[in-house]
Design an enzyme around this catalytic site. Structure first.
Site, PDB file in Angstrom:
ATOM      1  N   HIS A 196      73.220  67.553  34.851  1.00  0.00           N
ATOM      2  CA  HIS A 196      71.858  68.063  35.027  1.00  0.00           C
ATOM      3  C   HIS A 196      71.854  69.073  36.174  1.00  0.00           C
ATOM      4  O   HIS A 196      72.530  68.870  37.186  1.00  0.00           O
ATOM      5  CB  HIS A 196      70.876  66.918  35.312  1.00  0.00           C
ATOM      6  CG  HIS A 196      69.453  67.376  35.194  1.00  0.00           C
ATOM      7  ND1 HIS A 196      68.837  68.092  36.181  1.00  0.00           N
ATOM      8  CD2 HIS A 196      68.558  67.259  34.183  1.00  0.00           C
ATOM      9  CE1 HIS A 196      67.598  68.390  35.778  1.00  0.00           C
ATOM     10  NE2 HIS A 196      67.412  67.899  34.569  1.00  0.00           N
ATOM     11  N   SER A 221      60.338  72.322  30.741  1.00  0.00           N
ATOM     12  CA  SER A 221      58.878  72.459  30.577  1.00  0.00           C
ATOM     13  C   SER A 221      58.403  72.164  29.150  1.00  0.00           C
ATOM     14  O   SER A 221      57.517  72.847  28.635  1.00  0.00           O
ATOM     15  CB  SER A 221      58.409  73.836  31.040  1.00  0.00           C
ATOM     16  OG  SER A 221      58.657  73.994  32.425  1.00  0.00           O
ATOM     17  N   ASN A 243      63.519  62.009  30.699  1.00  0.00           N
ATOM     18  CA  ASN A 243      64.230  62.015  31.979  1.00  0.00           C
ATOM     19  C   ASN A 243      63.179  61.815  33.074  1.00  0.00           C
ATOM     20  O   ASN A 243      62.495  62.753  33.456  1.00  0.00           O
ATOM     21  CB  ASN A 243      64.957  63.363  32.136  1.00  0.00           C
ATOM     22  CG  ASN A 243      65.613  63.503  33.497  1.00  0.00           C
ATOM     23  OD1 ASN A 243      65.733  62.519  34.236  1.00  0.00           O
ATOM     24  ND2 ASN A 243      66.044  64.706  33.831  1.00  0.00           N
ATOM     25  N   LYS A 249      63.633  61.314  36.089  1.00  0.00           N
ATOM     26  CA  LYS A 249      64.108  61.791  37.399  1.00  0.00           C
ATOM     27  C   LYS A 249      63.866  60.698  38.449  1.00  0.00           C
ATOM     28  O   LYS A 249      64.000  59.526  38.125  1.00  0.00           O
ATOM     29  CB  LYS A 249      63.439  63.116  37.757  1.00  0.00           C
ATOM     30  CG  LYS A 249      63.538  64.127  36.598  1.00  0.00           C
ATOM     31  CD  LYS A 249      63.231  65.521  36.963  1.00  0.00           C
ATOM     32  CE  LYS A 249      63.369  66.410  35.733  1.00  0.00           C
ATOM     33  NZ  LYS A 249      63.326  67.816  36.029  1.00  0.00           N
ATOM     34  N   GLU A 303      69.282  73.609  28.824  1.00  0.00           N
ATOM     35  CA  GLU A 303      68.157  73.629  29.753  1.00  0.00           C
ATOM     36  C   GLU A 303      68.283  74.831  30.683  1.00  0.00           C
ATOM     37  O   GLU A 303      68.982  74.753  31.716  1.00  0.00           O
ATOM     38  CB  GLU A 303      68.155  72.358  30.610  1.00  0.00           C
ATOM     39  CG  GLU A 303      67.922  71.081  29.854  1.00  0.00           C
ATOM     40  CD  GLU A 303      67.299  70.017  30.767  1.00  0.00           C
ATOM     41  OE1 GLU A 303      66.234  69.520  30.439  1.00  0.00           O
ATOM     42  OE2 GLU A 303      67.879  69.721  31.823  1.00  0.00           O
ATOM     43  N   GLY A 331      60.804  72.280  35.092  1.00  0.00           N
ATOM     44  CA  GLY A 331      59.756  71.893  36.050  1.00  0.00           C
ATOM     45  C   GLY A 331      58.875  73.030  36.516  1.00  0.00           C
ATOM     46  O   GLY A 331      58.150  72.892  37.499  1.00  0.00           O
ATOM     47  N   GLU A 350      69.858  69.651  38.460  1.00  0.00           N
ATOM     48  CA  GLU A 350      69.448  69.130  39.773  1.00  0.00           C
ATOM     49  C   GLU A 350      70.613  68.400  40.457  1.00  0.00           C
ATOM     50  O   GLU A 350      70.734  68.435  41.675  1.00  0.00           O
ATOM     51  CB  GLU A 350      68.221  68.210  39.603  1.00  0.00           C
ATOM     52  CG  GLU A 350      66.974  69.027  39.288  1.00  0.00           C
ATOM     53  CD  GLU A 350      65.913  68.286  38.495  1.00  0.00           C
ATOM     54  OE1 GLU A 350      65.994  67.055  38.354  1.00  0.00           O
ATOM     55  OE2 GLU A 350      64.991  68.961  38.004  1.00  0.00           O
TER      56      GLU A 350
HETATM   57  P1  PGA Z   1      60.891  69.323  32.843  1.00  0.00           P
HETATM   58  O1  PGA Z   1      62.359  68.774  33.141  1.00  0.00           O
HETATM   59  O2  PGA Z   1      60.498  68.856  31.467  1.00  0.00           O
HETATM   60  O3  PGA Z   1      60.023  68.721  33.908  1.00  0.00           O
HETATM   61  O4  PGA Z   1      60.947  70.807  32.921  1.00  0.00           O
HETATM   62  C1  PGA Z   1      63.343  68.754  32.154  1.00  0.00           C
HETATM   63  C2  PGA Z   1      64.625  68.220  32.735  1.00  0.00           C
HETATM   64  O5  PGA Z   1      64.915  68.480  33.907  1.00  0.00           O
HETATM   65  O6  PGA Z   1      65.372  67.506  32.067  1.00  0.00           O
END
Ligand code: PGA
Length: 240
Positions: free
Chosen positions: A88, A202, A8, A10, A156, A162, A90
């Site tokens: 997601h 992460s 991903n 982003k 998640e 993140g 976000e």
């Molecule tokens: P990350 O994000 O690996 O940077 O924690 C995972 C995600 O948001 O899908």
């Protein structure tokens, strides 16, 4: 079932040239991978890539029409997209996406023959079981048992995304088993057992194998580390 490793990206990288370089670096490294690798770049870079399984990071649920700024399942399919991330955290947070909207997106994707990657997860301080159960129940409303073959679930925990603060193997194991139990209640034991459930939050080269081999995840959803080709390829290797 092959492990599924989803990148991903982003809202990265900043230019099409950089996206092309990233695609090429990953493509070279996975030419004979024994796992399924899916790259989810921003919409505008989808057409920059050939010869790699593509995913999108979002979609709108209508087929076409007066929906300024939106992208339909048909448009994504036409670009060769196979998977689409929905729900997601976000998007839920910044764009106010609700379980009801996610449910419409999932149904629209399945109708078009695309595979939704449904993200669920609790935030700190939330009662996890009730929250995950509600997310699954509402997001999968009216999604039939046979269609579940094409739905991927990604667990998640929001606090792990993140932050570098990844979820422990023990807690992930418990959560993945709980998700299976909910799927078993919503559908059948067999459907739950066959469901592909990813872990995300992460994920790094050094912790990837533990989620797959110890926690029983069927794959990984990788954010930050997917922008570093060397590390991402190490994650793919850990899944083989
Ligand atoms: P990350 O994000 O690996 O940077 O924690 C995972 C995600 O948001 O899908």
């Amino acid at each position: 079932m092959k492990n599924l490793i989803v990148a991903n990206w982003k809202m990265n990288p900043e230019t099409a040239g950089q996206a092309k370089d990233l695609f090429e670096a990953v493509k070279k490294g996975i030419s004979d991978a024994k796992v399924e690798v899916v790259i989810c770049p921003p919409f505008v870079y989808l057409s920059e890539s050939k010869g790699i399984t593509l995913g999108a990071q979002n979609v709108f649920y209508q087929e076409k029409g007066a929906f300024t700024g939106e992208i339909s399942p048909t448009m994504l399919k036409d670009l060769g997209v196979e998977y689409v991330i929905v729900g997601h955290s976000e998007v839920r947070k910044h764009l106010g996406e609700t379980n009801e909207v996610i449910n419409k997106k999932i149904k629209a994707l399945l109708k078009e023959g695309l595979k939704p990657i449904l993200c669920i997860g609790e935030d700190e301080g939330q009662e996890k079981s009730a929250w995950l159960e509600m997310q699954l129940t509402e997001c999968l409303a009216e999604v039939t048992g046979p269609s579940m073959e094409n739905v991927v679930v990604a667990y998640e925990p929001i606090w792990a995304i993140g932050t570098g603060n990844n979820c422990s193997v023990e807690e992930t194991t418990t959560s993945l088993l709980f998700i299976k139990k909910v799927l078993s209640n919503l559908y059948t034991r067999e459907i739950a057992d066959n469901a592909q459930i990813l872990y995300g939050g992460s994920v790094k080269a050094e912790n990837a194998a533990s989620y797959l081999k110890e926690a029983g995840a069927g794959g990984l959803l990788v954010g930050g580390a997917s922008l570093k080709p060397e590390e991402f390829l190490q994650i793919v290797a850990a899944a083989e």
